[in-house]
Motif scaffolding. Structure first.
Motif, PDB file in Angstrom:
ATOM      1  N   ALA A   1      -6.839   8.656  -2.805  1.00  0.00           N
ATOM      2  CA  ALA A   1      -7.392   9.540  -1.815  1.00  0.00           C
ATOM      3  C   ALA A   1      -6.509   9.404  -0.359  1.00  0.00           C
ATOM      4  O   ALA A   1      -6.687  10.122   0.375  1.00  0.00           O
ATOM      5  N   ALA A   2      -5.835   8.311  -0.341  1.00  0.00           N
ATOM      6  CA  ALA A   2      -4.966   8.316   0.749  1.00  0.00           C
ATOM      7  C   ALA A   2      -3.825   9.138   1.017  1.00  0.00           C
ATOM      8  O   ALA A   2      -3.046   9.501  -0.038  1.00  0.00           O
TER       9      ALA A   2
ATOM     10  N   ALA B   1     -12.692  -2.381   7.008  1.00  0.00           N
ATOM     11  CA  ALA B   1     -11.774  -1.075   7.034  1.00  0.00           C
ATOM     12  C   ALA B   1     -10.484  -1.073   6.195  1.00  0.00           C
ATOM     13  O   ALA B   1     -10.406  -0.309   5.623  1.00  0.00           O
ATOM     14  N   ALA B   2      -9.912  -2.406   6.235  1.00  0.00           N
ATOM     15  CA  ALA B   2      -8.941  -2.487   5.293  1.00  0.00           C
ATOM     16  C   ALA B   2      -9.202  -2.659   3.888  1.00  0.00           C
ATOM     17  O   ALA B   2      -8.670  -1.945   3.009  1.00  0.00           O
ATOM     18  N   HIS B   3     -10.476  -2.973   3.553  1.00  0.00           N
ATOM     19  CA  HIS B   3     -10.997  -2.926   1.979  1.00  0.00           C
ATOM     20  C   HIS B   3     -11.260  -1.580   1.505  1.00  0.00           C
ATOM     21  O   HIS B   3     -10.666  -0.933   0.523  1.00  0.00           O
TER      22      HIS B   3
ATOM     23  N   MET C   1      -3.634   2.766  12.518  1.00  0.00           N
ATOM     24  CA  MET C   1      -4.273   3.007  11.233  1.00  0.00           C
ATOM     25  C   MET C   1      -4.350   1.631  10.717  1.00  0.00           C
ATOM     26  O   MET C   1      -3.698   0.621  10.605  1.00  0.00           O
ATOM     27  N   THR C   2      -5.529   1.450   9.810  1.00  0.00           N
ATOM     28  CA  THR C   2      -5.843   0.052   9.150  1.00  0.00           C
ATOM     29  C   THR C   2      -4.904  -0.151   8.021  1.00  0.00           C
ATOM     30  O   THR C   2      -4.383   0.820   7.366  1.00  0.00           O
ATOM     31  N   GLU C   3      -4.337  -1.136   7.825  1.00  0.00           N
ATOM     32  CA  GLU C   3      -3.491  -1.664   6.697  1.00  0.00           C
ATOM     33  C   GLU C   3      -4.079  -2.069   5.530  1.00  0.00           C
ATOM     34  O   GLU C   3      -5.262  -2.689   5.707  1.00  0.00           O
ATOM     35  N   ALA C   4      -3.982  -1.300   4.567  1.00  0.00           N
ATOM     36  CA  ALA C   4      -4.929  -1.670   3.248  1.00  0.00           C
ATOM     37  C   ALA C   4      -4.799  -3.063   2.824  1.00  0.00           C
ATOM     38  O   ALA C   4      -3.773  -3.671   2.843  1.00  0.00           O
TER      39      ALA C   4
ATOM     40  N   GLN D   1      -9.416   3.567  -1.289  1.00  0.00           N
ATOM     41  CA  GLN D   1      -8.776   4.857  -1.080  1.00  0.00           C
ATOM     42  C   GLN D   1      -7.462   5.030  -1.878  1.00  0.00           C
ATOM     43  O   GLN D   1      -7.360   5.832  -2.496  1.00  0.00           O
ATOM     44  N   GLU D   2      -6.888   4.016  -1.460  1.00  0.00           N
ATOM     45  CA  GLU D   2      -5.400   4.077  -2.181  1.00  0.00           C
ATOM     46  C   GLU D   2      -5.543   3.799  -3.734  1.00  0.00           C
ATOM     47  O   GLU D   2      -4.744   4.574  -4.397  1.00  0.00           O
TER      48      GLU D   2
END
Length: 101
Positions: A99-100, A87-89, A1-4, A94-95
């Motif tokens: 939405a995360a 993807a991280a952005h 999973m991508t880190e935000a 989303q966070e």
């Protein structure tokens, strides 16, 4: 999973849309990107320069088989670094939006 990770370079509206349009494709023609975004050549070039300086977008020129003249098409692609940053952005947005999961 991508880190935000919120990315100020990507977050500008036109640059966010550029990354979003380039993400699902291998490459895209400058003119198609310009027309889709409904911006001028100069505006698109300015944003691409910023993304390119960050290492997020690369470009190449190639002759078009369908053209009768010698003009070349500028092809744009999201780099591996750009894909990861985008993807991280998106994950960070989303966070922020709750939405995360």
């Amino acid at each position: 999973m991508t880190e935000a990770r919120f990315d100020e370079t990507i977050h500008a509206p036109v640059r966010l849309r550029i990354c979003g349009l380039l993400r699902p494709v291998d490459h895209l023609d400058f003119a198609v990107l310009r027309d889709t975004l409904q911006v001028s050549d100069a505006t698109l070039s300015k944003h691409l320069k910023t993304l390119s300086a960050a290492g997020y977008v690369s470009s190449s020129k190639a002759a078009s088989a369908g053209r009768g003249d010698s003009r070349q098409i500028t092809w744009l692609r999201l780099t591996r670094t750009g894909r990861s940053a985008f993807a991280a952005h998106v994950q960070a947005l989303q966070e922020i939006a709750g939405a995360a999961g």
